[in-house]
Motif scaffolding. Structure first.
Motif, PDB file in Angstrom:
ATOM      1  N   ARG A 282       0.823  -1.101   0.088  1.00 53.07           N
ATOM      2  CA  ARG A 282       0.033  -0.161   0.155  1.00 53.07           C
ATOM      3  C   ARG A 282       0.540   1.231   0.172  1.00 53.07           C
ATOM      4  NH1 ARG A 282      -4.966  -1.973   3.791  1.00 53.07           N
ATOM      5  NH2 ARG A 282      -5.932  -3.170   2.275  1.00 53.07           N
ATOM      6  N   LEU A 283       1.959   1.314   0.568  1.00 52.97           N
ATOM      7  CA  LEU A 283       2.820   2.256   0.361  1.00 52.97           C
ATOM      8  C   LEU A 283       3.367   2.511  -0.914  1.00 52.97           C
ATOM      9  CD1 LEU A 283       5.328   2.207   3.717  1.00 52.97           C
ATOM     10  CD2 LEU A 283       3.791   4.095   2.833  1.00 52.97           C
ATOM     11  N   PHE A 284       3.893   1.608  -1.541  1.00 48.54           N
ATOM     12  CA  PHE A 284       4.261   1.534  -2.857  1.00 48.54           C
ATOM     13  C   PHE A 284       2.980   2.190  -3.608  1.00 48.54           C
ATOM     14  CE2 PHE A 284       4.796   0.489  -7.308  1.00 48.54           C
ATOM     15  CZ  PHE A 284       6.208   0.447  -7.386  1.00 48.54           C
ATOM     16  N   ALA A 285       1.608   1.713  -3.591  1.00 52.37           N
ATOM     17  CA  ALA A 285       0.780   2.080  -4.374  1.00 52.37           C
ATOM     18  C   ALA A 285       0.619   3.738  -4.015  1.00 52.37           C
ATOM     19  CB  ALA A 285      -0.724   1.290  -3.962  1.00 52.37           C
ATOM     20  N   HIS A 286       0.507   4.039  -2.979  1.00 54.07           N
ATOM     21  CA  HIS A 286       0.750   5.548  -2.610  1.00 54.07           C
ATOM     22  C   HIS A 286       1.572   6.523  -3.090  1.00 54.07           C
ATOM     23  CE1 HIS A 286      -0.319   8.931  -0.120  1.00 54.07           C
ATOM     24  NE2 HIS A 286       0.796   9.125   0.235  1.00 54.07           N
ATOM     25  N   HIS A 287       2.896   5.971  -3.069  1.00 49.92           N
ATOM     26  CA  HIS A 287       3.692   6.927  -3.632  1.00 49.92           C
ATOM     27  C   HIS A 287       4.083   6.680  -5.121  1.00 49.92           C
ATOM     28  CE1 HIS A 287       5.197   8.104   0.421  1.00 49.92           C
ATOM     29  NE2 HIS A 287       5.552   6.672   0.510  1.00 49.92           N
ATOM     30  N   PHE A 288       3.566   5.755  -5.791  1.00 46.03           N
ATOM     31  CA  PHE A 288       3.908   5.707  -7.099  1.00 46.03           C
ATOM     32  C   PHE A 288       2.592   5.185  -7.978  1.00 46.03           C
ATOM     33  CE2 PHE A 288       7.451   4.203  -4.675  1.00 46.03           C
ATOM     34  CZ  PHE A 288       8.337   5.307  -5.052  1.00 46.03           C
ATOM     35  N   LEU A 289       1.497   5.043  -7.393  1.00 48.39           N
ATOM     36  CA  LEU A 289       0.259   4.491  -8.032  1.00 48.39           C
ATOM     37  C   LEU A 289      -0.785   5.314  -7.728  1.00 48.39           C
ATOM     38  CD1 LEU A 289       0.883   0.747  -8.269  1.00 48.39           C
ATOM     39  CD2 LEU A 289       1.370   2.190 -10.060  1.00 48.39           C
ATOM     40  N   HIS A 290      -0.600   6.484  -6.996  1.00 53.74           N
ATOM     41  CA  HIS A 290      -1.823   7.265  -6.603  1.00 53.74           C
ATOM     42  C   HIS A 290      -2.739   6.652  -5.634  1.00 53.74           C
ATOM     43  CE1 HIS A 290      -0.379   9.884 -10.010  1.00 53.74           C
ATOM     44  NE2 HIS A 290      -0.439   8.759 -10.797  1.00 53.74           N
TER      45      HIS A 290
ATOM     46  N   ARG B 167       7.707   7.188  10.612  1.00 53.61           N
ATOM     47  CA  ARG B 167       8.200   7.555   9.122  1.00 53.61           C
ATOM     48  C   ARG B 167       7.186   7.051   8.202  1.00 53.61           C
ATOM     49  NH1 ARG B 167      12.917   4.800  10.761  1.00 53.61           N
ATOM     50  NH2 ARG B 167      12.281   2.861   9.785  1.00 53.61           N
ATOM     51  N   VAL B 168       6.374   6.294   8.272  1.00 52.41           N
ATOM     52  CA  VAL B 168       5.263   5.746   7.295  1.00 52.41           C
ATOM     53  C   VAL B 168       4.165   6.909   7.371  1.00 52.41           C
ATOM     54  CG1 VAL B 168       3.426   4.177   7.097  1.00 52.41           C
ATOM     55  CG2 VAL B 168       5.647   3.137   7.362  1.00 52.41           C
ATOM     56  N   LEU B 169       3.833   7.375   8.611  1.00 50.70           N
ATOM     57  CA  LEU B 169       2.778   8.471   8.558  1.00 50.70           C
ATOM     58  C   LEU B 169       3.285   9.580   8.294  1.00 50.70           C
ATOM     59  CD1 LEU B 169       1.829   7.557  12.262  1.00 50.70           C
ATOM     60  CD2 LEU B 169       0.371   7.281  10.272  1.00 50.70           C
ATOM     61  N   ASP B 170       4.532  10.129   8.286  1.00 50.71           N
ATOM     62  CA  ASP B 170       4.956  11.121   7.927  1.00 50.71           C
ATOM     63  C   ASP B 170       5.093  11.085   6.436  1.00 50.71           C
ATOM     64  OD1 ASP B 170       6.907  13.709   7.815  1.00 50.71           O
ATOM     65  OD2 ASP B 170       8.131  12.332   6.845  1.00 50.71           O
ATOM     66  N   SER B 171       5.635  10.080   5.884  1.00 54.46           N
ATOM     67  CA  SER B 171       5.482   9.982   4.348  1.00 54.46           C
ATOM     68  C   SER B 171       4.349  10.140   3.566  1.00 54.46           C
ATOM     69  CB  SER B 171       6.123   8.646   4.011  1.00 54.46           C
ATOM     70  OG  SER B 171       5.275   7.462   3.790  1.00 54.46           O
ATOM     71  N   ILE B 172       3.111   9.851   4.361  1.00 59.42           N
ATOM     72  CA  ILE B 172       1.858   9.825   3.665  1.00 59.42           C
ATOM     73  C   ILE B 172       1.126  11.268   4.227  1.00 59.42           C
ATOM     74  CG2 ILE B 172       1.528   7.477   3.274  1.00 59.42           C
ATOM     75  CD1 ILE B 172      -0.229   7.286   5.822  1.00 59.42           C
ATOM     76  N   GLY B 173       1.814  11.985   5.104  1.00 57.99           N
ATOM     77  CA  GLY B 173       1.059  13.259   5.561  1.00 57.99           C
ATOM     78  C   GLY B 173       0.071  13.148   6.605  1.00 57.99           C
TER      79      GLY B 173
END
Length: 314
Positions: A36-44, A87-93
């Protein structure tokens, strides 16, 4: 078939791009959180899906456990797991609100006498852990654990009573470093990148940059890694490069390296992608499952670093 919310794999020439190869690797090997992190950062993909996956690792005490950080197994909350969650929470705002208030209460409960964090709380005893992670009854304060947490909380304008003492500890620890090792320097950089006193942070970063070069803690020429010694206790070949310290061009660590050194480092990072689409881990591998879980994390981080420097990955 259930709807996943992710876009289907394309059948275009993009199939040879780093991002496509990494996408295949992530779907094949990663935990749900990294998918899901990959999908968030690279697949909208949405941030809500990432938060839902992260919740599986959260405990009633407000901390995180359940091998979120793969080298510590078992259900108990640990500072290193909790730092990973931030770190995860920071990366997704999403590093704020009641969730982070609960995190701060947990951090207060496990902090040492001077208000800092131990790398590993004694509650880890009895559960599997990497052999290079010491578990002691009265663990000392550790910049490695405290610096990233304090830096991320300041970055997200989180304020909590615990943070005042923890911040003081970080300043004292960073400014008194004489000899260090790469992971400790990385922790210091995360703190300095978000410290409120920018003049003090830049002065401390300048001193650390000279230390990194004098102690050869960064491989400045990837073609000659043997010229840069591996830190004591690290695995053979566990080198660190300029991009490991300056993960974005905005980091205080970017000034430590010339444009040529940074270009060589990023070229090396780009070339490290394996045929299976993932990036390797350099630290000591002690169990098959932990290595399998860690590689998707490293892969996502590599892609984010390359993208931050404007490298074409898609």
């Amino acid at each position: 078939m259930a709807e996943t919310g992710a876009s289907p794999l394309p059948t275009t020439p993009r199939a040879h791009s780093p991002i496509f190869r990494a996408e295949h690797f992530v779907w094949l090997t990663a935990r749900v959180l990294e998918q899901r992190l990959f999908a968030h950062h690279f697949l909208h993909g949405g941030a809500d899906a990432v938060e839902t996956a992260l919740d599986a690792y959260r405990n009633q005490d407000g901390g995180y456990g359940h091998a979120l950080e793969p080298d510590l197994r078992g259900p108990v909350s640990q500072p290193l797991h909790t730092s990973h969650a931030l770190r995860v929470l920071d990366s997704i705002g999403r590093c704020g609100g009641q969730r982070v208030e609960r995190v701060c209460r947990y951090l207060t409960s496990v902090s040492t006498a001077d208000g800092a964090l131990p790398a590993v709380h004694p509650s880890q005893r009895g559960y599997p852990a990497a052999p290079f992670v010491p578990i002691v009854d009265d663990p000392p304060s550790d910049l490695l654990a405290t610096g990233p947490v304090v830096g991320l909380l300041h970055r997200n304008e989180v304020w909590h009573a615990w943070l005042f003492r923890a911040t003081d500890f970080c300043w004292q620890a960073v400014e008194s470093l004489a000899r260090s090792h790469p992971y400790e320097i990385q922790a210091a950089v995360t703190f300095l990148d978000s410290a409120a006193d920018r003049r003090r942070a830049e002065a401390a970063a300048d001193r650390l940059g000279r230390m990194v070069r004098e102690q050869r803690l960064a491989v400045l020429d990837p073609q000659q890694p043997e010229a840069f010694p591996v830190a004591p206790g690290y695995a053979p070949g566990e080198h660190h490069f300029p991009h490991d310290y300056a993960k974005t061009p905005r980091s205080v660590a970017r000034a430590w390296f010339t444009d040529e050194e940074m270009t060589r480092s990023l070229d090396f990072l780009e070339g490290e992608q394996h045929e299976d689409g993932g990036w390797p881990i350099r630290w000591r591998q002690w169990a098959p499952g932990t290595a399998l879980e860690a590689r998707p994390m490293v892969t996502i981080e590599a892609l984010r670093t390359l993208r931050a420097y404007g490298r074409c990955i898609g």
